[in-house]
Design an enzyme around this catalytic site. Sequence first.
Site, PDB file in Angstrom:
ATOM      1  N   GLU A   1       0.911  -1.234   0.225  1.00  0.00           N
ATOM      2  CA  GLU A   1       0.162   0.039   0.094  1.00  0.00           C
ATOM      3  C   GLU A   1       0.974   1.226   0.175  1.00  0.00           C
ATOM      4  O   GLU A   1       1.716   1.218   0.919  1.00  0.00           O
ATOM      5  CB  GLU A   1      -0.865   0.028   1.402  1.00  0.00           C
ATOM      6  CG  GLU A   1      -1.917   1.300   1.175  1.00  0.00           C
ATOM      7  CD  GLU A   1      -2.814   1.200   2.608  1.00  0.00           C
ATOM      8  OE1 GLU A   1      -2.702   0.160   3.471  1.00  0.00           O
ATOM      9  OE2 GLU A   1      -3.401   2.074   2.604  1.00  0.00           O
TER      10      GLU A   1
ATOM     11  N   ARG B   1       5.339 -12.994   9.721  1.00  0.00           N
ATOM     12  CA  ARG B   1       5.820 -11.676   9.240  1.00  0.00           C
ATOM     13  C   ARG B   1       7.244 -11.677  10.012  1.00  0.00           C
ATOM     14  O   ARG B   1       7.629 -12.232  11.027  1.00  0.00           O
ATOM     15  CB  ARG B   1       4.976 -10.673   9.719  1.00  0.00           C
ATOM     16  CG  ARG B   1       4.838 -10.253  11.418  1.00  0.00           C
ATOM     17  CD  ARG B   1       3.816  -9.183  11.720  1.00  0.00           C
ATOM     18  NE  ARG B   1       4.213  -8.083  11.493  1.00  0.00           N
ATOM     19  CZ  ARG B   1       3.762  -7.239  10.652  1.00  0.00           C
ATOM     20  NH1 ARG B   1       2.832  -7.343   9.857  1.00  0.00           N
ATOM     21  NH2 ARG B   1       4.259  -6.044  10.497  1.00  0.00           N
TER      22      ARG B   1
ATOM     23  N   LYS C   1       3.945   0.299   9.837  1.00  0.00           N
ATOM     24  CA  LYS C   1       4.102   1.577   9.090  1.00  0.00           C
ATOM     25  C   LYS C   1       3.422   2.710   9.861  1.00  0.00           C
ATOM     26  O   LYS C   1       3.617   3.905   9.614  1.00  0.00           O
ATOM     27  CB  LYS C   1       3.416   1.510   7.619  1.00  0.00           C
ATOM     28  CG  LYS C   1       4.300   1.022   6.557  1.00  0.00           C
ATOM     29  CD  LYS C   1       3.611   1.270   5.123  1.00  0.00           C
ATOM     30  CE  LYS C   1       2.951   0.175   4.807  1.00  0.00           C
ATOM     31  NZ  LYS C   1       2.650   0.130   3.420  1.00  0.00           N
TER      32      LYS C   1
HETATM   33  P1  ATP Z   1       2.743  -2.716   8.312  1.00  0.00           P
HETATM   34  O1  ATP Z   1       2.194  -4.076   8.796  1.00  0.00           O
HETATM   35  O2  ATP Z   1       4.306  -2.311   8.464  1.00  0.00           O
HETATM   36  O3  ATP Z   1       1.896  -1.553   8.566  1.00  0.00           O
HETATM   37  P2  ATP Z   1       1.272  -3.509   6.027  1.00  0.00           P
HETATM   38  O4  ATP Z   1       1.281  -4.861   5.847  1.00  0.00           O
HETATM   39  O5  ATP Z   1       0.491  -2.515   6.256  1.00  0.00           O
HETATM   40  O6  ATP Z   1       2.713  -2.986   6.687  1.00  0.00           O
HETATM   41  P3  ATP Z   1       1.628  -3.295   3.085  1.00  0.00           P
HETATM   42  O7  ATP Z   1       2.051  -2.192   2.334  1.00  0.00           O
HETATM   43  O8  ATP Z   1       0.245  -3.541   2.931  1.00  0.00           O
HETATM   44  O9  ATP Z   1       1.986  -3.023   4.324  1.00  0.00           O
HETATM   45  O10 ATP Z   1       2.425  -4.641   2.750  1.00  0.00           O
HETATM   46  C1  ATP Z   1       2.952  -5.262   1.488  1.00  0.00           C
HETATM   47  C2  ATP Z   1       3.035  -6.510   1.910  1.00  0.00           C
HETATM   48  O11 ATP Z   1       4.500  -6.798   2.782  1.00  0.00           O
HETATM   49  C3  ATP Z   1       2.145  -7.466   2.380  1.00  0.00           C
HETATM   50  O12 ATP Z   1       1.922  -8.610   1.600  1.00  0.00           O
HETATM   51  C4  ATP Z   1       2.465  -7.480   3.687  1.00  0.00           C
HETATM   52  O13 ATP Z   1       2.204  -8.849   4.332  1.00  0.00           O
HETATM   53  C5  ATP Z   1       4.212  -7.543   3.707  1.00  0.00           C
HETATM   54  N1  ATP Z   1       4.566  -7.416   5.004  1.00  0.00           N
HETATM   55  C6  ATP Z   1       4.373  -6.212   5.635  1.00  0.00           C
HETATM   56  N2  ATP Z   1       5.023  -6.303   6.802  1.00  0.00           N
HETATM   57  C7  ATP Z   1       5.735  -7.430   6.946  1.00  0.00           C
HETATM   58  C8  ATP Z   1       6.721  -7.951   7.713  1.00  0.00           C
HETATM   59  N3  ATP Z   1       7.050  -7.541   8.995  1.00  0.00           N
HETATM   60  N4  ATP Z   1       7.300  -9.215   7.299  1.00  0.00           N
HETATM   61  C9  ATP Z   1       7.149  -9.662   6.382  1.00  0.00           C
HETATM   62  N5  ATP Z   1       6.066  -9.225   5.472  1.00  0.00           N
HETATM   63  C10 ATP Z   1       5.493  -8.158   5.729  1.00  0.00           C
HETATM   64 MG    MG Z   2      -1.350  -4.250   4.803  1.00  0.00          MG
END
Ligand code: ATP
Ligand code: MG
Length: 557
Positions: free
Chosen positions: A38, A263, A273
Amino acid sequence: MAAKDSIQEPGADFIRDIVRADLDSKKHKKVVTRFPPEPNGYLHIGHAKSICLNFGIAQEFGGQCNLRFDDTNPTKEEQEYIDAIMADVRWLGFQWDNLFYASDYFDQLFEWAEHLIKTGKAYVDDQNQEEVRKNRGTLKEPGKNSPFRDRSVDENLDLFRRMKAGEFPGGSRVLRAKIDMASGNINLRDPTLYRILHAHHPRTGTKWFIYPSYDFAHGQSDAIEHITHSICTLEFEDHRPLYDWFLENLPVPSKPHQYEFARLNLTYTLLSKRVLTELVKGGHVEGWDDPRMPTIAGYRRRGVPAEAIRDFVKRIGVAKANSVVDLGLLEFSIREVLNKSAQRRMAVLRPLKVVIENYPEGKTEELEAVNHPDKPELRTRKIKFGREIFIEQEDFMENPPKKFFRLSPGTEVRLRYAFFITCKDVIKNAAGEVTELRCSYDPATKGGNAPDGRKVKATMHWVSAADSVPAEVRIYNQLFSNPEPDAANFAAHINPASLEILKEARIEPALASASGEPVQFERQGYFTADGSSTPQKPVFNRTVGLRDSWAKEQTKA
Ligand code: ATP
Ligand code: MG
């Protein structure tokens, strides 16, 4: 954590096992994955894990990986983030086969929402947010049906089209799937498909007054792109029944399958984020690329090579259970890569002046210094020696304890690549602080060995006073002082000593015009010129320190 125990051969995790089996059984001819960020912030090292997994699988199995921006929430998303994410993915060493945006599919998603309405599987709900939340129930109690749940198809279609046309104020209505308000899985209690949002979208401008939810956009985007393995983190495990429900109830062109993995969590680090945004907006750090941030941009500015991040991700592997990885393992990977690649230089971070009394005034001579101990092909360089030099303040003690082998009154030590020196006298200021040492040197020890075979217990780095140049050196430590900082109360856990700026450091002159390549400052660690560094005002970031044991060995050499 013992790093070598966790080294993972490529292809040895459960997701790659599934991919391999699906290709062997001909369930799929080709693997297609995607990385779906995102664009509401910069990428962090958790994302790097997901990137290495999705792009890595496509590479290893001859498939395809798309970069897809999940741009369904225009209130939080910005072009700056889109650009930064693309730059970071490339820098990590990956190239997408297709660049897509969820917003490319808004027309199709709208059509599918109407399809659900027409088949009696979606309705417009006039309850406000608070009512929706209250009637959703809890883990223990079933939810309550909305009073608007049994609207006719025609009424639903009419209202939904008017939502699209911008007739209703933001937040006043939602479109919901009609599934089961008593489901044990709260995600299936009539989830929201569309919400009203009068917001300008970076790509679709003012065309839309309604935006799809993450759940409604995500799986259908996967289906449109013929994704075979939709890989996401464990939080989405409970969303999988909903992911599948959409695929079953819509005329989608393919049926992707969602797989969840753990994760990445890192000690002394918050990978959310929301928190990272607050750190930036709240001025706790200098920006998204502050070298203390766990962002890809932060690591890059700090001098961490992309190879070290990929190596780290390989070492931690892919598991199905959440855990917290020791930050030391990331530092281990960084050192592994830099130890091989970084040229050695000398720099004195906290200088103490040394005058060598028996060295002739005005004389200078050139000495030969090795650029890399394991890479003779990187050759040697000349460094200048003179009557006045700088050593590290902490390498001198006036009243040393027994085990202190470095310089103290009367002891003899080796200056790296130069001579043995002996401390004769200590000069102090009015406050009693040591400001200068008077030493003697033995010209016969040039290059570092005494012809009579006598030994010294320490070898110290140094720079010439006349020939070195001043530099600013920034020493970065953990941003949080707690190994498991609390995301809800992160400000309380910020390490007050996360950045130490040394303004009086002295470096070998050629370093002043250094490029962004990391170098090892002998006995200190790995350092990289900051983007703001100029030959007139060199600035170096500490990428990572040397391991203590290693540093001690060097001292004893
Ligand atoms: P955050 O949890 O940091 O706010 P998010 O999941 O909202 O991040 P996205 O931009 O939606 O951020 O993430 C893009 C991809 O990265 C998704 O497929 C998500 O599952 C993966 N992702 C996010 N954080 C992690 C993490 N800590 N470890 C592994 N993969 C991750
Ligand atoms: Mg997300």
